[in-house]
Design an enzyme around this catalytic site. Structure first.
Site: not given
Ligand code: NAD
Length: 431
Positions: A121
Site C-alpha cells: 500500500k
Molecule cells: P474515493 O475517494 O473514490 O471515495 C471515498 C468517498 O468517501 C468520497 O465520497 C468521500 O467524500 C467519502 N468520505 C471520506 N471520508 C468520509 C467520512 N468520514 N464519512 C463519510 N464519507 C467519507 O475512494 P474509494 O476508492 O471509493 O475508496 C473508498 C474505500 O474503499 C477505501 O477504504 C478504500 O481503501 C476502499 N477500496 C477501494 C478500492 C478501489 O478500487 N478504489 C478497492 C478496495 C478498497
C-alpha cells in the site's frame, strides 16, 4: 460556521487517531485468526511484520513559486505469493501505521481470492482537494520517482485508492516509463482504458461487493429486491455499489460523503444524486432527501449497510444501534475489533473487507494480465470472471466460518493467512 469548523476539526482528529492505531487492529485480527489456525510461533513472527517500509519527504514546486515538502509512504507487507499489489491513497490523515495495516490486509485479500500477489500500500499525507491540477501532477510524479526503485510490473504494482484515480495512475505509469526508457503499462493498474486499462476496472470494487452481498443474501435469506440499503461514502467504490444495488431492485435509502449524508426512506434517485454531487461537490443538500450526519447515517433503518469511505467508522459506540442485517465492507478497516464482537453477538452478517472489496484487486489482476499479454478482454468476460471468483471465495470463506465456528472476518483471515503461510513454508528462509 464555528460549529462546522469544530466538527471538521474533530473528524480530522478522529481520522488521524484511527490511522495511528490501524496497524494494531490489523495485528489483533491476525492474532485471532492465527490462534484459530494454530499457526506456529516462527510463522507468526514473520507474518506479523511488514517486509519493506519506505518513508519519503519530497519537495513539490507549487503554482505560487513556493516549495512545499510532502511525506509519503510505500509499504510491502509480504511478497511470498508474487509481486506485491496495493493502492495509493492521498489523504491528510495518512500515516505509516495506516499504510502498514492496509498493506497487510492486501496480502490476506489477494490470498482470499487466490491471486498470485502479495500485499502493499502507499499513501501521501495531503488533502488533494487543496491542490491545482499541475500541483497534483508534480506531487504524483515526484512521489513516483521516489518509489521508482521499488515498484515495477514484477515487483510491486500500485493502483487507485482514496482520492486517486485513472489520471493519477497515468502519470505514475508515464513517470516510471521515463525512468525505464520505454513504456511499461504493467507498472500500475486502474489506468485509463486507452493506456491499457481494463474494461470494468473502474466499477470492479463496487461490483465485486454487490456480488458478495448477493451471496450473503442467500445465506441470511434476504430478498434484495425489497431490502433498503445505506452506503457511507459516495466515491468510486460506494457510488458503484449503490447503483448496482438499485439495479437489483434494492431501494438505496441513504448515502453520504465527507461532508455528510442524505436520507429518503422511499429510495433515492441515484442519477439525480450524482448530478447534484457533480454540480455542488457533495450529496448534501440533495433536494429530494433529508440531510443526516455521517454518524446518524450508519444507524438508519436498512437491511444492507455498505461502509465505503474510511476506516474506524463502526465502533463499540454505535455497533449496538446498527439496524442492518448484512454489512458489506467496501471500505478497508471500517469496523473495530470491539464492534466486530458486538455485531457478531447480535447476529449481524458481516462480509469483511478482505472479501467484500476484493473485486478491485481482482480486476487489477486481470488488467495486469492483459498488459503483460497486450491482449484486452471484453467487459462481459471481465465481469463474468469476477463474479465467478467472488462467489467461489465467498463460499470458501463461509465454509471456513462454519467449520471453525468463527465469524466471517476471522474465517477470511484464516484462509488468507493459511495460504500465505504455505508459500512461506515452501519457500523457506534465505540464506
Ligand atoms: P474515493 O475517494 O473514490 O471515495 C471515498 C468517498 O468517501 C468520497 O465520497 C468521500 O467524500 C467519502 N468520505 C471520506 N471520508 C468520509 C467520512 N468520514 N464519512 C463519510 N464519507 C467519507 O475512494 P474509494 O476508492 O471509493 O475508496 C473508498 C474505500 O474503499 C477505501 O477504504 C478504500 O481503501 C476502499 N477500496 C477501494 C478500492 C478501489 O478500487 N478504489 C478497492 C478496495 C478498497
Amino acid at each position: 460556521m464555528v460549529i462546522e469548523m469544530d466538527l471538521a476539526q474533530r473528524r480530522a482528529q478522529h481520522d488521524v487517531e484511527t490511522a495511528e492505531h490501524l496497524f494494531d487492529v490489523a495485528v489483533e485480527q491476525f492474532d485471532i485468526a492465527a490462534d484459530v489456525l494454530g499457526l506456529e510461533d516462527n510463522m507468526r513472527r514473520v507474518l506479523r511484520h511488514c517486509q519493506r517500509e519506505l518513508t519519503v519527504h519530497f519537495p513539490v514546486e507549487m503554482d505560487d513559486g513556493s516549495v512545499q515538502v510532502f511525506t509519503g509512504h510505500r509499504v510491502q507487507h509480504n511478497d511470498g505469493p508474487g509481486p506485491t499489489k496495493g493502492g495509493i491513497r492521498y489523504h491528510q490523515s495518512v500515516t505509516l501505521a495506516e499504510v502498514k495495516a492496509l498493506a497487510m490486509w492486501m496480502t490476506w485479500k489477494c490470498a482470499v481470492v487466490g491471486l498470485p500477489f502479495g500485499g502493499a500500500k502507499g499513501g501521501v499525507q495531503v488533502n488533494p482537494k487543496l491542490l491545482s491540477g499541475s500541483e497534483l501532477q508534480n506531487l504524483t510524479r515526484r512521489y513516483t520517482a521516489e518509489l521508482a526503485h521499488m515498484i515495477g510490473p514484477t515487483k510491486d504494482i500500485p493502483a487507485p485508492d482514496v482520492n486517486t484515480n485513472p489520471q493519477i495512475m497515468a502519470w505514475i505509469m508515464d513517470t516510471y516509463s521515463m525512468h525505464e526508457g520505454h513504456s511499461v503499462p504493467g507498472v500500475v493498474t486502474g489506468k485509463p482504458l486507452v493506456l491499457g486499462g481494463s474494461e470494468g476496472r473502474a466499477e470492479a470494487t463496487g461490483r465485486g461487493c454487490v456480488f458478495a452481498i448477493q451471496e450473503a443474501a442467500k445465506v441470511v435469506k434476504l430478498n434484495l429486491q425489497r431490502a433498503p440499503v445505506v452506503v457511507q461514502g459516495f466515491g468510486n467504490a460506494g457510488s458503484v455499489a449503490a447503483r448496482l444495488m438499485a439495479q437489483l431492485g434494492a431501494p438505496v435509502v441513504g448515502v453520504s460523503d465527507s461532508r455528510g449524508g442524505i436520507h429518503n426512506p422511499a429510495g433515492l434517485d441515484l442519477t439525480a444524486v450524482q448530478r447534484h454531487k457533480d454540480r455542488t461537490g457533495s450529496v448534501v443538500g440533495f433536494p429530494e432527501a433529508e440531510n443526516v450526519s455521517n454518524e446518524d447515517l450508519l444507524v438508519l433503518d436498512c437491511d444492507v449497510l455498505i461502509p465505503a469511505a474510511m476506516e474506524g467508522q463502526i465502533t463499540e459506540d454505535n455497533a449496538n444501534f446498527i439496524k442492518a442485517r448484512v454489512i458489506a465492507e467496501a471500505a478497508n478497516g471500517p469496523t473495530s475489533p470491539e464492534a466486530d464482537r458486538i455485531l457478531h453477538d447480535r447476529g449481524v452478517f458481516m462480509v469483511p473487507d478482505i472479501l467484500a472489496n476484493a473485486g478491485g484487486v481482482t480486476v487489477s489482476y486481470f488488467e495486469w494480465v492483459q498488459a503483460l499479454q497486450a491482449f484486452p478482454w471484453k467487459e462481459e468476460e471481465v465481469n463474468h470472471r469476477l463474479q465467478d471468483i467472488m462467489a467461489r471465495a465467498f463460499a470458501a470463506v463461509h465454509g471456513t466460518a462454519e467449520r471453525y465456528g468463527v465469524h466471517m472476518r476471522t474465517a477470511a483471515l484464516v484462509r488468507g493467512i493459511a495460504r500465505v503461510a504455505e508459500f512461506t513454508r515452501l519457500r523457506g528462509i534465505y540464506p
